[in-house]
Motif scaffolding. Structure first.
Motif, PDB file in Angstrom:
ATOM      1  N   THR A 339      35.479  31.547  41.159  1.00 13.21           N
ATOM      2  CA  THR A 339      35.497  30.877  40.682  1.00 13.21           C
ATOM      3  C   THR A 339      35.946  29.566  39.318  1.00 13.21           C
ATOM      4  N   VAL A 340      35.934  30.634  38.414  1.00 12.71           N
ATOM      5  CA  VAL A 340      37.004  30.148  37.248  1.00 12.71           C
ATOM      6  C   VAL A 340      37.360  31.445  36.824  1.00 12.71           C
ATOM      7  N   GLY A 341      38.975  31.140  36.521  1.00 11.31           N
ATOM      8  CA  GLY A 341      39.153  31.810  35.727  1.00 11.31           C
ATOM      9  C   GLY A 341      40.276  32.934  37.447  1.00 11.31           C
ATOM     10  N   ARG A 342      40.821  34.324  37.176  1.00  7.53           N
ATOM     11  CA  ARG A 342      41.495  34.751  37.972  1.00  7.53           C
ATOM     12  C   ARG A 342      40.623  36.389  38.349  1.00  7.53           C
ATOM     13  N   PRO A 343      41.086  36.150  39.728  1.00 10.35           N
ATOM     14  CA  PRO A 343      40.224  38.373  40.271  1.00 10.35           C
ATOM     15  C   PRO A 343      40.696  39.330  39.226  1.00 10.35           C
ATOM     16  N   GLY A 344      39.410  40.331  38.717  1.00 13.73           N
ATOM     17  CA  GLY A 344      39.763  41.156  37.620  1.00 13.73           C
ATOM     18  C   GLY A 344      41.336  42.162  38.526  1.00 13.73           C
TER      19      GLY A 344
END
Length: 422
Positions: A339-344
Motif C-alpha cells: 500500500t506504500v511504495g512498489r512491490p519487491g
C-alpha cells in the motif's frame, strides 16, 4: 459515537500499553545480560529516561514529527494538547500516546551502548537531545510526510525509524565510551563478561515478544478488517524462525546451543519483520526471520572482533538486523499488500523499491550516527568524560551512582553484630 471509531481507539490504547510494557522486557533483558552490581542502575535509568522521553515528546517531539512543516522537519503542534474525541480514525490523544511509546523504545535501544560504564548525567542529557534532534527527524522523514515517505519508503512499524535509529546512537556511544574494563586483552583477544541471570534475559525476551504484537499489529491503527491478525501472524512466524536460525547457527559452528544467542535470534526475527510485517506473505516472514536470526550471530562476532563492546548486542539485534528487515521489503513486498511504495524484486517490481529501501537505510543510519556522535563527543568534553571512573566501574553503578545495590543482600557485606548490649 461510531462503534468502529471507539473500537479503533480502544485497540490502539491497548497496543500502547503493550509497547510500554516492552520497557519491562528491556529492563530484564539488559539487567540479565550484564552484571549483578549494575542491575538496580539499569532498572532505574530505564524508568526515568522513559519519563524524560514522555515529556520531551509532549513538548516538541510529536510536533517535529507530525506537525506542518517541510520535507525535513515538522514545525507545529508543540506542547500537544488536542482534546478532540470525535472524528475518523483515531482521537488525537490516542495517536499521540501510541507514537510516544515508539519514541521511548528507540531511546532505550540507544542506551544499550551505554551499559555498565556511563555516568547517570550522560543518560539524562542524551535522553533530552535524542528526543529532540535525532528520533523526530528520522520519524518525520519516513512517517510524518517527509522526503523518504514521499519516495515510497516502506517501514510499517519501525525497523529503520525505531531500531536502526537507536542502534546507530548506541554505536556512537560504544565508540566514545570504549570497552568495559577487562573485556579485551592486549593481544586483541576477547573475554566473555557473562550476564548474571539468563532467566531474567529469557523472561525479558518473552515480554518483548508479547509486546511486539502491540508494536506491529497496533500499527494497523484499526480493527475494521482485522488485518492486525495477519500482521500478528507474520510477526509470530518471524520471531520463531529467528530463534531457530540463531540456535542452529551457533550450534553448528560452536558445538553448543548457546542460550543468549538463541534469545537474541528471537529478537532478531522480531526486528527483521517489523518493517515488512504488513507487506509480505507468511512464507516470506519465515525466511526474513530465519535470515535475521543467522545474521545476528555473525554480527555479534563481527563487532566483538572489532573490539566494539556491546553488552546487550543492540548493534547486532537492532542495527544489523534492522537494516536487513528494511531491505527485505524491496525483495518480498507483494503487489496486493504494498500500500506504500512498489512491490519487491521477487514480485515483478524490479530494483526500484529495493533502491528506495537502501536510500532510507543509508540516510537514516548515517544521520542518527553522525548527530549522536557529535552530541556525545561534545558532552564527553563538557562533562570531563561520559564514563565513570575506573574505581566506580569496578564497584558497580548501583552503589557509585545511586548509593545502594539492586541486590543488597547479595552484595552488601553483613554488619557485625553489636555484642556490647548497648
Amino acid at each position: 459515537m461510531d462503534a468502529i471509531f471507539l473500537m479503533n481507539n480502544v485497540w490502539i490504547i491497548l497496543c500502547t500499553a503493550l509497547v510500554l510494557l516492552m520497557q519491562g522486557g528491556f529492563i530484564l533483558l539488559e539487567a540479565g545480560s550484564t552484571r549483578m552490581k549494575n542491575a538496580g542502575h539499569i532498572a532505574g535509568k530505564t524508568v526515568f529516561t522513559v519519563g524524560i522521553a514522555s515529556l520531551m515528546f509532549w513538548a516538541v517531539g510529536y510536533g517535529l514529527i507530525y506537525g506542518e512543516g517541510n520535507a525535513f522537519i515538522g514545525l507545529s503542534n508543540f506542547f500537544y494538547g488536542d482534546a478532540t474525541t470525535m472524528g475518523e480514525g483515531l482521537a488525537g490523544s490516542v495517536d499521540f500516546m501510541f507514537q510516544l511509546a515508539f519514541a521511548a523504545i528507540a531511546l532505550t535501544i540507544a542506551f544499550g551502548g551505554f551499559a555498565e560504564r556511563a555516568k547517570l548525567m550522560a543518560y539524562v542529557i542524551f535522553a533530552i537531545l535524542f528526543s529532540i534532534v535525532i528520533y523526530p527527524v528520522i520519524a518525520h522523514w519516513i512517517w510524518g510526510g517527509g522526503w523518504l515517505g514521499a519516495h515510497g519508503k516502506q517501514d510499517f512499524a519501525g525497523s529503520t525509524v525505531v531500531h536502526l535509529t537507536g542502534a546507530m546512537a548506541a554505536l556512537a556511544a560504544t565508540m566514545i565510551l570504549k570497552p568495559r574494563i577487562g573485556k579485551y586483552n592486549k593481544d586483541g583477544s576477547s573475554n566473555d563478561i557473562a550476564g548474571h541471570n539468563q532467566v531474567f534475559t529469557a523472561l525479558g525476551v518473552l515480554i518483548l515478544w508479547v509486546g511486539w504484537f502491540g508494536f506491529n499489529a497496533g500499527s494497523t491503527f484499526g480493527v475494521e478488517d482485522a488485518f492486525f491478525g495477519y500482521v500478528a501472524l507474520n510477526t509470530q512466524l518471524a520471531a520463531g524462525a529467528g530463534a531457530i536460525g540463531a540456535m542452529l547457527m551457533v550450534w553448528l559452528l560452536s558445538g553448543k546451543a548457546d542460550v543468549p544467542t538463541t534469545l537474541n535470534g528471537a529478537l532478531a526475527g522480531l526486528v527483521a519483520i517489523t518493517a515488512s510485517c504488513a507487506f509480505v506473505e507468511p512464507w516470506a516472514a519465515v525466511l526474513i526471520g530465519l535470515i535475521g536470526g543467522m545474521f545476528v550471530y555473525f554480527s555479534m562476532k563481527f563487532f566483538d572482533k572489532k573490539r566494539i563492546d556491546d553488552p546487550i548486542f543492540a548493534l547486532s539485534v537492532h542495527g544489523t538486523v534492522g537494516v536487513w528487515g528494511t531491505l527485505s521489503n524491496g525483495l518480498f513486498a507483494t503487489p496486493e499488500l504494498a500500500t506504500v511504495g512498489r512491490p519487491g524484486l521477487f514480485y515483478g517490481g524490479g530494483f526500484e523499491q529495493l533502491g528506495v529501501q537502501l536510500l532510507g537505510v543509508g540516510a537514516s543510519g548515517l544521520y542518527a550516527f553522525v548527530v549522536s556522535f557529535v552530541i556525545l563527543k561534545v558532552m564527553d568534553i563538557a562533562m570531563g568524560g561520559l564514563r565513570v571512573s575506573e574505581e566506580e566501574e569496578i564497584m558497580g553503578l548501583d552503589i557509585s551512582e545511586h548509593g545502594g545495590y539492586g541486590y543488597p543482600e547479595n552484595l552488601t557485606p553483613p554488619q557485625a553484630s553489636d555484642k556490647s548490649g548497648a
